[in-house]
Design a protein around this motif. Structure first.
Motif, PDB file in Angstrom:
ATOM      1  N   SER A  38       7.786  -9.673  17.460  1.00 61.13           N
ATOM      2  CA  SER A  38       7.461  -8.674  18.484  1.00 61.13           C
ATOM      3  C   SER A  38       7.294  -7.283  17.879  1.00 61.13           C
ATOM      4  CB  SER A  38       8.558  -8.640  19.551  1.00 61.13           C
ATOM      5  OG  SER A  38       9.780  -8.269  18.954  1.00 61.13           O
ATOM      6  N   GLY A  39       6.294  -6.568  18.381  1.00 56.70           N
ATOM      7  CA  GLY A  39       6.107  -5.171  18.014  1.00 56.70           C
ATOM      8  C   GLY A  39       5.218  -4.907  16.816  1.00 56.70           C
ATOM      9  N   TRP A  40       4.820  -5.912  16.086  1.00 55.05           N
ATOM     10  CA  TRP A  40       3.995  -5.695  14.889  1.00 55.05           C
ATOM     11  C   TRP A  40       2.708  -6.510  15.022  1.00 55.05           C
ATOM     12  CZ3 TRP A  40       6.119  -1.834  12.377  1.00 55.05           C
ATOM     13  CH2 TRP A  40       7.500  -1.651  12.456  1.00 55.05           C
ATOM     14  N   ASP A  41       1.598  -5.824  15.366  1.00 53.64           N
ATOM     15  CA  ASP A  41       0.362  -6.571  15.541  1.00 53.64           C
ATOM     16  C   ASP A  41      -0.658  -6.324  14.431  1.00 53.64           C
ATOM     17  OD1 ASP A  41      -0.025  -3.987  16.395  1.00 53.64           O
ATOM     18  OD2 ASP A  41      -1.240  -4.524  18.126  1.00 53.64           O
ATOM     19  N   LYS A  42      -0.780  -5.088  13.947  1.00 51.22           N
ATOM     20  CA  LYS A  42      -1.684  -4.763  12.841  1.00 51.22           C
ATOM     21  C   LYS A  42      -0.946  -3.861  11.866  1.00 51.22           C
ATOM     22  CE  LYS A  42      -6.168  -5.174  15.009  1.00 51.22           C
ATOM     23  NZ  LYS A  42      -7.516  -4.656  14.970  1.00 51.22           N
ATOM     24  N   LEU A  43      -1.040  -4.173  10.583  1.00 52.33           N
ATOM     25  CA  LEU A  43      -0.317  -3.410   9.568  1.00 52.33           C
ATOM     26  C   LEU A  43      -1.243  -2.970   8.446  1.00 52.33           C
ATOM     27  CD1 LEU A  43       2.805  -5.746   9.222  1.00 52.33           C
ATOM     28  CD2 LEU A  43       2.733  -3.534  10.395  1.00 52.33           C
ATOM     29  N   TYR A  44      -0.877  -1.874   7.807  1.00 51.57           N
ATOM     30  CA  TYR A  44      -1.568  -1.448   6.595  1.00 51.57           C
ATOM     31  C   TYR A  44      -0.518  -1.047   5.566  1.00 51.57           C
ATOM     32  CZ  TYR A  44      -0.761   3.445   7.886  1.00 51.57           C
ATOM     33  OH  TYR A  44      -0.175   4.638   8.207  1.00 51.57           O
ATOM     34  N   ILE A  45      -0.966  -0.889   4.320  1.00 54.56           N
ATOM     35  CA  ILE A  45      -0.066  -0.512   3.227  1.00 54.56           C
ATOM     36  C   ILE A  45      -0.533   0.810   2.641  1.00 54.56           C
ATOM     37  CG2 ILE A  45       0.808  -1.142   0.940  1.00 54.56           C
ATOM     38  CD1 ILE A  45       0.322  -4.066   1.713  1.00 54.56           C
ATOM     39  N   SER A  46       0.400   1.738   2.497  1.00 56.12           N
ATOM     40  CA  SER A  46       0.140   2.993   1.780  1.00 56.12           C
ATOM     41  C   SER A  46       0.709   2.852   0.376  1.00 56.12           C
ATOM     42  CB  SER A  46       0.819   4.178   2.471  1.00 56.12           C
ATOM     43  OG  SER A  46       0.265   4.373   3.745  1.00 56.12           O
ATOM     44  N   PHE A  47      -0.057   3.281  -0.618  1.00 60.08           N
ATOM     45  CA  PHE A  47       0.325   3.179  -2.026  1.00 60.08           C
ATOM     46  C   PHE A  47       0.600   4.597  -2.511  1.00 60.08           C
ATOM     47  CE2 PHE A  47      -0.720   2.176  -6.547  1.00 60.08           C
ATOM     48  CZ  PHE A  47       0.162   1.132  -6.706  1.00 60.08           C
ATOM     49  N   ILE A  48       1.875   4.903  -2.839  1.00 62.26           N
ATOM     50  CA  ILE A  48       2.299   6.286  -3.067  1.00 62.26           C
ATOM     51  C   ILE A  48       2.966   6.440  -4.438  1.00 62.26           C
ATOM     52  CG2 ILE A  48       3.731   8.165  -2.170  1.00 62.26           C
ATOM     53  CD1 ILE A  48       3.669   6.608   0.555  1.00 62.26           C
ATOM     54  N   PRO A  49       2.366   7.236  -5.358  1.00 60.16           N
ATOM     55  CA  PRO A  49       3.037   7.494  -6.640  1.00 60.16           C
ATOM     56  C   PRO A  49       4.337   8.256  -6.406  1.00 60.16           C
ATOM     57  CG  PRO A  49       0.744   8.243  -6.691  1.00 60.16           C
ATOM     58  CD  PRO A  49       1.070   7.898  -5.269  1.00 60.16           C
ATOM     59  N   ALA A  50       5.411   7.832  -7.061  1.00 64.02           N
ATOM     60  CA  ALA A  50       6.714   8.483  -6.889  1.00 64.02           C
ATOM     61  C   ALA A  50       6.674   9.937  -7.347  1.00 64.02           C
ATOM     62  CB  ALA A  50       7.785   7.719  -7.659  1.00 64.02           C
ATOM     63  N   GLU A  51       5.876  10.228  -8.359  1.00 65.53           N
ATOM     64  CA  GLU A  51       5.865  11.597  -8.902  1.00 65.53           C
ATOM     65  C   GLU A  51       5.219  12.611  -7.969  1.00 65.53           C
ATOM     66  OE1 GLU A  51       2.193  10.864 -11.996  1.00 65.53           O
ATOM     67  OE2 GLU A  51       4.204  10.333 -12.633  1.00 65.53           O
TER      68      GLU A  51
END
Length: 195
Positions: free
Chosen positions: A30-43
């Motif tokens: 429940s509650g999650w129908d479409k997802l995406y991923i963000s790719f974030i450099p730690a620096e």
């Protein structure tokens, strides 16, 4: 008085391109129908790439578009060891905290020898126990797809030049690019600008 000689650690920068492919499992129903991923450099803490949104079906989600990350790794000349290159992977439906399914961290320096696709399962922190992000990482070289990456970049650049020469850009009624392929191409162009 004796002087202690400080050895200067010599490091070299190595430019690399990685291809990352994703799918997630054990997503709450429940509650999650479409997802995406963000790719974030730690620096930097700022997203360099995002996947398109993918549908969640039966507790799983698979993104068809890979992320290509061009980066420079620091290598100690003497020991041949690479410094960490940490990235945060944020899986969610939007940017608010409540719309984030979870986060994981990956060190791309660990995959500098991954000439064949290497898979790993990362549990998502900050979510209910269970959701797992599966990541397949591959270092691109002239033999393992770098040529394909370069060709896609060239096609994208030619296409963008042709589009800008025409002075128009096709958009759908909601203001977003009209095709998923165009989203991937726009992403490829952004990544390639870093090259």
């Amino acid at each position: 008085m004796s002087r202690i000689t400080k050895w200067k650690v010599e490091k070299t920068k190595v430019k690399v391109v990685f291809r990352l492919q994703f799918h997630a499992t054990h997503i709450p129903q429940s509650g999650w129908d479409k997802l995406y991923i963000s790719f974030i450099p730690a620096e930097t803490g700022k997203a360099t790439s995002k996947t398109t949104k993918a549908n969640v079906r039966n507790g799983a989600c698979k993104w068809s578009d890979p992320i290509y990350e061009t980066t420079r790794l620091l290598q100690d000349i003497r020991t041949k060891q690479y410094e960490e290159k940490l990235y945060k992977l944020v899986v969610g439906m939007g940017s608010s905290r409540s719309s984030i399914l979870g986060e994981a961290t990956i060190n791309l320096a660990d995959f500098v020898d991954a000439l064949k696709p290497t898979s790993l399962a990362l549990p998502l922190n900050g979510s209910d126990p269970g959701p797992t992000l599966h990541v397949t990482v591959q270092l691109l070289t002239s033999k393992t797809g770098f040529r394909e990456f370069e060709q896609q970049r060239e096609l994208t650049e030619r296409g963008l030049r042709a589009t800008s020469d025409q002075g128009s850009h096709e958009e759908s009624a909601d203001g977003k690019d009209s095709s998923p392929d165009q989203n991937v191409n726009n992403h490829m162009h952004k990544v390639c600008d870093l090259c």
